[in-house]
Motif scaffolding. Sequence first.
Motif, PDB file in Angstrom:
ATOM      1  N   ILE A  79      19.409 -36.101   9.165  1.00  0.00           N
ATOM      2  CA  ILE A  79      19.739 -37.530   9.708  1.00  0.00           C
ATOM      3  C   ILE A  79      19.499 -38.470   8.821  1.00  0.00           C
ATOM      4  N   GLU A  80      20.329 -39.702   9.148  1.00  0.00           N
ATOM      5  CA  GLU A  80      20.139 -40.951   8.608  1.00  0.00           C
ATOM      6  C   GLU A  80      19.725 -41.934   9.703  1.00  0.00           C
ATOM      7  N   LEU A  81      18.646 -42.514   9.669  1.00  0.00           N
ATOM      8  CA  LEU A  81      18.216 -43.377  10.672  1.00  0.00           C
ATOM      9  C   LEU A  81      18.757 -44.604  10.304  1.00  0.00           C
ATOM     10  N   ASP A  82      19.344 -45.316  11.407  1.00  0.00           N
ATOM     11  CA  ASP A  82      19.854 -46.767  11.275  1.00  0.00           C
ATOM     12  C   ASP A  82      18.944 -47.793  10.787  1.00  0.00           C
ATOM     13  N   PRO A  83      19.284 -48.695   9.999  1.00  0.00           N
ATOM     14  CA  PRO A  83      18.290 -49.608   9.583  1.00  0.00           C
ATOM     15  C   PRO A  83      17.595 -50.521  10.663  1.00  0.00           C
ATOM     16  N   GLY A  84      16.892 -51.172  10.246  1.00  0.00           N
ATOM     17  CA  GLY A  84      15.794 -51.888  11.202  1.00  0.00           C
ATOM     18  C   GLY A  84      14.691 -51.265  11.832  1.00  0.00           C
ATOM     19  N   ASP A  85      14.014 -51.761  12.722  1.00  0.00           N
ATOM     20  CA  ASP A  85      12.827 -51.281  13.222  1.00  0.00           C
ATOM     21  C   ASP A  85      13.370 -50.508  14.631  1.00  0.00           C
ATOM     22  N   PRO A  86      12.353 -49.340  14.982  1.00  0.00           N
ATOM     23  CA  PRO A  86      12.657 -48.492  15.882  1.00  0.00           C
ATOM     24  C   PRO A  86      12.465 -49.350  17.247  1.00  0.00           C
ATOM     25  N   ILE A  87      12.812 -48.876  18.537  1.00  0.00           N
ATOM     26  CA  ILE A  87      12.522 -49.456  19.676  1.00  0.00           C
ATOM     27  C   ILE A  87      11.115 -48.910  20.010  1.00  0.00           C
ATOM     28  N   VAL A  88      10.142 -49.528  20.594  1.00  0.00           N
ATOM     29  CA  VAL A  88       9.000 -48.876  20.887  1.00  0.00           C
ATOM     30  C   VAL A  88       8.786 -49.064  22.342  1.00  0.00           C
ATOM     31  N   VAL A  89       8.691 -47.953  23.067  1.00  0.00           N
ATOM     32  CA  VAL A  89       8.426 -47.670  24.503  1.00  0.00           C
ATOM     33  C   VAL A  89       6.928 -47.401  24.821  1.00  0.00           C
ATOM     34  N   GLN A 141      13.585 -43.225  29.819  1.00  0.00           N
ATOM     35  CA  GLN A 141      12.828 -44.707  29.808  1.00  0.00           C
ATOM     36  C   GLN A 141      13.498 -45.110  28.223  1.00  0.00           C
ATOM     37  N   ALA A 142      13.598 -44.306  27.298  1.00  0.00           N
ATOM     38  CA  ALA A 142      13.916 -44.542  25.953  1.00  0.00           C
ATOM     39  C   ALA A 142      15.372 -45.082  25.936  1.00  0.00           C
ATOM     40  N   VAL A 143      16.352 -44.346  26.630  1.00  0.00           N
ATOM     41  CA  VAL A 143      17.868 -45.059  26.651  1.00  0.00           C
ATOM     42  C   VAL A 143      17.846 -46.408  27.399  1.00  0.00           C
ATOM     43  N   ARG A 144      17.201 -46.351  28.360  1.00  0.00           N
ATOM     44  CA  ARG A 144      17.188 -47.883  28.910  1.00  0.00           C
ATOM     45  C   ARG A 144      16.940 -48.926  28.068  1.00  0.00           C
ATOM     46  N   ALA A 145      15.783 -48.652  27.091  1.00  0.00           N
ATOM     47  CA  ALA A 145      15.397 -49.525  26.126  1.00  0.00           C
ATOM     48  C   ALA A 145      16.139 -49.783  25.275  1.00  0.00           C
ATOM     49  N   LEU A 146      17.010 -48.837  24.624  1.00  0.00           N
ATOM     50  CA  LEU A 146      17.965 -48.948  23.880  1.00  0.00           C
ATOM     51  C   LEU A 146      19.146 -49.692  24.161  1.00  0.00           C
ATOM     52  N   LEU A 147      19.564 -49.588  25.390  1.00  0.00           N
ATOM     53  CA  LEU A 147      20.776 -50.213  26.117  1.00  0.00           C
ATOM     54  C   LEU A 147      20.151 -51.691  26.442  1.00  0.00           C
ATOM     55  N   ALA A 148      19.119 -51.984  26.574  1.00  0.00           N
ATOM     56  CA  ALA A 148      18.507 -53.180  26.847  1.00  0.00           C
ATOM     57  C   ALA A 148      18.615 -54.184  25.403  1.00  0.00           C
ATOM     58  N   GLN A 151      22.221 -54.984  24.592  1.00  0.00           N
ATOM     59  CA  GLN A 151      22.498 -56.213  25.322  1.00  0.00           C
ATOM     60  C   GLN A 151      21.890 -57.739  24.809  1.00  0.00           C
ATOM     61  N   GLN A 152      20.893 -57.321  24.191  1.00  0.00           N
ATOM     62  CA  GLN A 152      20.059 -58.762  23.664  1.00  0.00           C
ATOM     63  C   GLN A 152      20.624 -58.768  22.075  1.00  0.00           C
ATOM     64  N   GLY A 153      21.418 -58.132  21.702  1.00  0.00           N
ATOM     65  CA  GLY A 153      22.030 -58.280  20.203  1.00  0.00           C
ATOM     66  C   GLY A 153      21.054 -57.889  19.300  1.00  0.00           C
ATOM     67  N   ARG A 154      20.278 -56.682  19.592  1.00  0.00           N
ATOM     68  CA  ARG A 154      19.337 -56.263  18.649  1.00  0.00           C
ATOM     69  C   ARG A 154      19.839 -55.449  17.806  1.00  0.00           C
TER      70      ARG A 154
END
Length: 154
Positions: A79-89, A141-148, A151-154
């Motif tokens: 896989i190739e990880l998307d650039p930027g920081d991961p979401i931390v839950v 919980q991870a999917v909710r954090a990604l979707l949030a 929505q915040q444009g991250r």
Amino acid sequence: MALHVLRRLPEGIRQRIVRLVKPAYTLGAMVFIEHEGQVLLVKPSYRWKWGMPGGLLDRRERPAEAARREALEEVGAVIELDPGDPIVVVESVLQRIDFVFRARLADGVDPASIHPTSTEIEQLRWFAIAELPEMQPEASQAVRALLAADQQGR
């Protein structure tokens, strides 16, 4: 065999066992692998619901390295990880911190070639993002954090 026994234990007992052999907080990495509007989910042999490829970090392992390693170990996917920081839950009650990475299959990897490559994965399947099945609590919980974050444009 131990994973099958672990699957039959109530969730609370499983969590206590993990805490006995791991540090106060467990650190995990999960990978949200997308391809043409679908996400790859796995059903582990020791859990009843769907989740994302991922697992606990090895000692001194960086979260991004763990994400790549787990995708390769569990589903044979480079896989190739998307650039930027991961979401931390952070789940303080369960004493768990997950690094959630968005990813895509590496160039040249055929989605049809992806299959379970670990005995801990019973099956895998691509799901439309709008039609995700019932998932493990940490995956939900991870999917909710990604979707949030989306929505915040991250």
